[in-house]
Structure formats: structure tokens, C-alpha cells
Design a protein around this motif. Structure first.
Motif, PDB file in Angstrom:
ATOM      1  N   LEU A 181      22.946  48.260  82.108  1.00 55.54           N
ATOM      2  CA  LEU A 181      22.752  47.069  81.443  1.00 55.54           C
ATOM      3  C   LEU A 181      21.721  46.339  81.792  1.00 55.54           C
ATOM      4  CD1 LEU A 181      25.090  45.251  79.626  1.00 55.54           C
ATOM      5  CD2 LEU A 181      25.717  44.310  81.696  1.00 55.54           C
ATOM      6  N   GLN A 182      20.742  45.640  80.771  1.00 57.21           N
ATOM      7  CA  GLN A 182      19.525  44.683  81.253  1.00 57.21           C
ATOM      8  C   GLN A 182      19.832  43.424  80.664  1.00 57.21           C
ATOM      9  OE1 GLN A 182      16.637  46.079  77.569  1.00 57.21           O
ATOM     10  NE2 GLN A 182      16.439  47.152  79.489  1.00 57.21           N
ATOM     11  N   LEU A 183      18.969  42.548  81.153  1.00 56.14           N
ATOM     12  CA  LEU A 183      18.951  41.133  80.847  1.00 56.14           C
ATOM     13  C   LEU A 183      17.408  40.877  80.536  1.00 56.14           C
ATOM     14  CD1 LEU A 183      20.784  38.334  80.924  1.00 56.14           C
ATOM     15  CD2 LEU A 183      19.274  38.020  82.866  1.00 56.14           C
ATOM     16  N   ARG A 184      17.107  40.325  79.208  1.00 59.15           N
ATOM     17  CA  ARG A 184      15.910  40.236  78.654  1.00 59.15           C
ATOM     18  C   ARG A 184      15.773  38.821  77.696  1.00 59.15           C
ATOM     19  NH1 ARG A 184      16.115  44.796  75.030  1.00 59.15           N
ATOM     20  NH2 ARG A 184      15.625  44.487  73.240  1.00 59.15           N
ATOM     21  N   PRO A 185      14.591  38.298  77.659  1.00 58.99           N
ATOM     22  CA  PRO A 185      14.638  37.082  76.853  1.00 58.99           C
ATOM     23  C   PRO A 185      15.109  37.344  75.170  1.00 58.99           C
ATOM     24  CG  PRO A 185      12.575  37.215  77.857  1.00 58.99           C
ATOM     25  CD  PRO A 185      13.434  38.622  78.384  1.00 58.99           C
ATOM     26  N   LYS A 186      15.841  36.489  74.753  1.00 60.72           N
ATOM     27  CA  LYS A 186      16.270  36.654  73.343  1.00 60.72           C
ATOM     28  C   LYS A 186      15.809  35.399  72.742  1.00 60.72           C
ATOM     29  CE  LYS A 186      20.128  37.388  70.268  1.00 60.72           C
ATOM     30  NZ  LYS A 186      19.373  38.216  69.175  1.00 60.72           N
ATOM     31  N   ALA A 187      14.909  35.291  71.853  1.00 59.50           N
ATOM     32  CA  ALA A 187      14.452  34.004  71.447  1.00 59.50           C
ATOM     33  C   ALA A 187      13.547  34.145  70.045  1.00 59.50           C
ATOM     34  CB  ALA A 187      13.738  33.003  72.074  1.00 59.50           C
ATOM     35  N   ALA A 188      13.725  33.547  68.998  1.00 56.11           N
ATOM     36  CA  ALA A 188      12.796  33.812  67.783  1.00 56.11           C
ATOM     37  C   ALA A 188      11.407  33.351  68.168  1.00 56.11           C
ATOM     38  CB  ALA A 188      13.408  33.193  66.686  1.00 56.11           C
ATOM     39  N   ASN A 189      11.239  32.393  69.207  1.00 59.75           N
ATOM     40  CA  ASN A 189       9.709  32.123  69.357  1.00 59.75           C
ATOM     41  C   ASN A 189       9.874  31.465  70.944  1.00 59.75           C
ATOM     42  OD1 ASN A 189      10.138  29.041  69.201  1.00 59.75           O
ATOM     43  ND2 ASN A 189      10.772  29.652  67.320  1.00 59.75           N
ATOM     44  N   SER A 190       8.748  31.094  71.518  1.00 60.47           N
ATOM     45  CA  SER A 190       8.643  30.849  72.836  1.00 60.47           C
ATOM     46  C   SER A 190       8.724  29.438  73.050  1.00 60.47           C
ATOM     47  CB  SER A 190       7.281  31.428  73.349  1.00 60.47           C
ATOM     48  OG  SER A 190       6.293  30.624  72.591  1.00 60.47           O
ATOM     49  N   LYS A 191       9.230  28.602  71.852  1.00 59.59           N
ATOM     50  CA  LYS A 191       9.395  27.437  72.070  1.00 59.59           C
ATOM     51  C   LYS A 191      11.011  27.033  72.360  1.00 59.59           C
ATOM     52  CE  LYS A 191       5.413  25.817  69.321  1.00 59.59           C
ATOM     53  NZ  LYS A 191       4.977  26.975  68.768  1.00 59.59           N
ATOM     54  N   ALA A 192      11.822  28.189  72.129  1.00 57.72           N
ATOM     55  CA  ALA A 192      13.222  27.883  71.968  1.00 57.72           C
ATOM     56  C   ALA A 192      13.629  28.018  73.452  1.00 57.72           C
ATOM     57  CB  ALA A 192      13.975  28.970  71.101  1.00 57.72           C
ATOM     58  N   LEU A 193      13.380  27.019  74.027  1.00 54.41           N
ATOM     59  CA  LEU A 193      13.960  27.040  75.736  1.00 54.41           C
ATOM     60  C   LEU A 193      15.442  26.522  75.961  1.00 54.41           C
ATOM     61  CD1 LEU A 193      10.440  25.789  77.217  1.00 54.41           C
ATOM     62  CD2 LEU A 193      11.509  28.183  76.964  1.00 54.41           C
ATOM     63  N   THR A 194      15.978  26.848  76.988  1.00 56.10           N
ATOM     64  CA  THR A 194      17.528  26.646  77.285  1.00 56.10           C
ATOM     65  C   THR A 194      17.362  26.312  78.770  1.00 56.10           C
ATOM     66  OG1 THR A 194      19.658  27.270  77.205  1.00 56.10           O
ATOM     67  CG2 THR A 194      18.349  28.916  77.772  1.00 56.10           C
ATOM     68  N   GLU A 195      18.364  25.680  79.315  1.00 52.97           N
ATOM     69  CA  GLU A 195      18.675  25.242  80.668  1.00 52.97           C
ATOM     70  C   GLU A 195      18.912  26.545  81.483  1.00 52.97           C
ATOM     71  OE1 GLU A 195      20.703  21.903  82.013  1.00 52.97           O
ATOM     72  OE2 GLU A 195      19.307  20.553  81.088  1.00 52.97           O
ATOM     73  N   ALA A 196      18.305  26.528  82.744  1.00 54.37           N
ATOM     74  CA  ALA A 196      18.918  27.451  83.813  1.00 54.37           C
ATOM     75  C   ALA A 196      18.732  26.871  84.934  1.00 54.37           C
ATOM     76  CB  ALA A 196      17.849  29.039  83.469  1.00 54.37           C
ATOM     77  N   VAL A 197      18.981  27.437  86.116  1.00 49.98           N
ATOM     78  CA  VAL A 197      19.052  27.071  87.799  1.00 49.98           C
ATOM     79  C   VAL A 197      17.669  27.905  88.088  1.00 49.98           C
ATOM     80  CG1 VAL A 197      20.308  27.073  89.808  1.00 49.98           C
ATOM     81  CG2 VAL A 197      21.495  27.208  87.598  1.00 49.98           C
ATOM     82  N   GLY A 198      16.857  26.946  88.695  1.00 47.39           N
ATOM     83  CA  GLY A 198      15.796  27.427  89.627  1.00 47.39           C
ATOM     84  C   GLY A 198      15.944  27.788  90.991  1.00 47.39           C
ATOM     85  N   ALA A 199      14.934  28.332  91.573  1.00 50.91           N
ATOM     86  CA  ALA A 199      15.153  28.794  92.967  1.00 50.91           C
ATOM     87  C   ALA A 199      15.552  28.010  94.107  1.00 50.91           C
ATOM     88  CB  ALA A 199      13.556  29.504  93.558  1.00 50.91           C
ATOM     89  N   GLN A 200      15.311  26.516  93.718  1.00 49.48           N
ATOM     90  CA  GLN A 200      15.757  25.403  94.629  1.00 49.48           C
ATOM     91  C   GLN A 200      17.368  24.803  94.063  1.00 49.48           C
ATOM     92  OE1 GLN A 200      12.231  26.002  95.026  1.00 49.48           O
ATOM     93  NE2 GLN A 200      12.980  26.665  96.901  1.00 49.48           N
ATOM     94  N   GLY A 201      17.697  25.574  93.266  1.00 50.35           N
ATOM     95  CA  GLY A 201      19.021  24.930  92.722  1.00 50.35           C
ATOM     96  C   GLY A 201      18.767  23.832  91.600  1.00 50.35           C
ATOM     97  N   GLN A 202      17.426  23.582  91.225  1.00 51.07           N
ATOM     98  CA  GLN A 202      16.860  22.542  90.353  1.00 51.07           C
ATOM     99  C   GLN A 202      17.104  23.054  88.859  1.00 51.07           C
ATOM    100  OE1 GLN A 202      15.054  24.606  91.676  1.00 51.07           O
ATOM    101  NE2 GLN A 202      13.118  24.806  90.609  1.00 51.07           N
ATOM    102  N   PRO A 203      17.426  22.209  88.001  1.00 55.84           N
ATOM    103  CA  PRO A 203      17.342  22.636  86.337  1.00 55.84           C
ATOM    104  C   PRO A 203      16.021  22.978  86.182  1.00 55.84           C
ATOM    105  CG  PRO A 203      18.428  20.344  86.782  1.00 55.84           C
ATOM    106  CD  PRO A 203      17.718  20.619  88.059  1.00 55.84           C
TER     107      PRO A 203
END
Length: 228
Positions: A181-203
């Protein structure tokens, strides 16, 4: 052949679904499109989901773009899989979008990936680019549920990938992570961003990600069921 028609309603049980899927085996996408009153596109560059949509119509799938399984009443997901002349998958298989936030307490048993893969109707379709789209044939269907070994393989990879997401390492995950099973980007274009958690726990903002089954997993699955 002219008596063959798309199902006008969702199949009532597995047997009806499998029977209809078996009726399609050996026919070309062009024949199925013609019988359903559709015109096939010249290629899949702009119509990547067209084969899936065509087969959904023939099989009476109900989910559309909703997050439930394609045959929700039966708990079955439809997956078309492009294969080469030896019956091997030509690409990875999309499972579902990966949740990048709000993952506290998620477990494999109740995960969206496991839900989507509980029962899958695999429909192989000739996928080699040398064959014009309308001339590609549909193969024999396979109704599959993960056996304990497959479930364990998937669980191990899912837990590893989800741990990385929760720990703020989503940007470090590559397609090489995970055995099946792999995880990879799924977006029609590179402008379609979504929120995630950063290395310091920041959004942070990042590309949406999807879970995909690697070709080694689907190749083994098809080989075990079709090659005696």
C-alpha cells in the motif's frame, strides 16, 4: 449479443452482480459503449475515469462520487484494473483519499481503506496503449475479499503510513513506503492544497494524498485467481 443490456437497477445480490459482470467478459469497450448509447473518447488523457463509469453503468452501480462503496447495499466496491497481454496490472489502484488531520485514535479495523477493500469486484480490462480504446476487451471478473495474510499486509502498511501522517512527516512519505500500500499525491493540479500536520505539530498546507494498492499486490491477487 444485442440482448445484452445495462442493469437498470442496483444488483440485488452478489450472484446477480457477478452474472452481469461475466456477461461483459470478452466484449470490447466500444461494443459496450454502443449498446449503452455512449460514444467512447479517443483516449483516456482527459477521461481517466471513463472505463470505470462505463462499467458502473453496465453493472448498476449506485454510489457515483459518494464515499460509500459502489454497490453500497451489497458492501462491494468496483475496481477496473488495466492489464497487459500477460494479465499483469499496468498501474497502481486508487483506494481512497487519505485523511491528513483528525486522526487521533484511528485504527485499521474501522479505517476507510479497510472498508473500501472488504469486498471488491475486480474487472480486468486490456490496457496496453497500442490497442485503441474502443477495441480493448473486458476480462473475467473476480469477486475478492482479503484473506488473513493480505489483511495483515495492508494493515502493516496502513499503520506505518498513518503513523507518519500523525507525526507530521507527511511530506517525507514517498511512493516507496509500504510493501503493498502506498501514499502519494492525488490532485488535479498543484494549487489544490489541503490541511495537514507539520513536524512541530503545526497546521501546514500540502497536496491531498491518496492510498493506492501497489502493482505487486494486485498482480499476486490476479495471478492466484486466474493463473492455475
Amino acid at each position: 449479443m444485442h440482448t445484452l443490456q445495462p442493469l437498470q437497477h442496483p444488483p440485488e445480490n452478489e450472484a446477480e452482480l457477478l452474472l452481469q459482470a461475466r456477461r461483459l467478459a470478452g466484449l470490447t469497450l466500444g461494443e459496450l459503449a454502443f449498446l449503452a448509447g455512449l460514444t467512447p473518447p479517443a483516449d483516456l488523457k482527459r477521461d481517466k475515469g471513463w472505463i470505470g463509469m462505463l462499467l458502473e453503468r453496465w453493472l448498476g452501480a449506485s454510489a457515483g462520487s459518494k464515499p460509500e462503496q459502489d454497490f453500497a447495499a451489497l458492501g462491494i466496491e468496483l475496481k477496473t484494473i488495466p492489464i497487459d497481454s500477460l494479465g499483469r496490472p499496468l498501474e497502481t489502484t486508487f483506494v481512497c483519499v487519505a485523511p491528513l488531520t483528525g486522526n487521533t485514535g484511528v485504527i485499521w479495523e474501522t479505517s476507510h481503506v479497510r472498508h473500501k477493500l472488504q469486498r471488491v469486484l475486480w474487472v480486468p480490462v486490456e490496457g496496453e496503449r497500442a490497442i485503441p480504446l474502443a477495441e480493448r476487451r473486458v476480462g473475467s471478473p473476480l469477486l475478492w475479499s482479503p484473506d488473513p495474510h493480505e489483511d495483515e499486509q495492508l494493515r502493516r502498511d496502513w499503520e506505518e503510513l498513518m503513523d507518519l501522517i500523525v507525526l507530521g512527516q507527511v511530506e517525507r512519505i514517498t511512493a516507496r513506503h509500504g510493501e503493498v500500500l502506498q501514499l502519494r499525491p492525488k490532485a488535479a493540479n498543484s494549487k489544490a492544497l489541503t490541511e495537514a500536520v507539520g513536524a512541530q505539530g503545526q497546521p501546514i498546507l500540502t497536496l491531498p494524498r491518496g492510498f493506492y494498492l501497489k502493482k505487486n499486490f494486485t498482480a499476486a491477487l490476479l495471478a492466484r485467481h486466474f493463473i492455475t
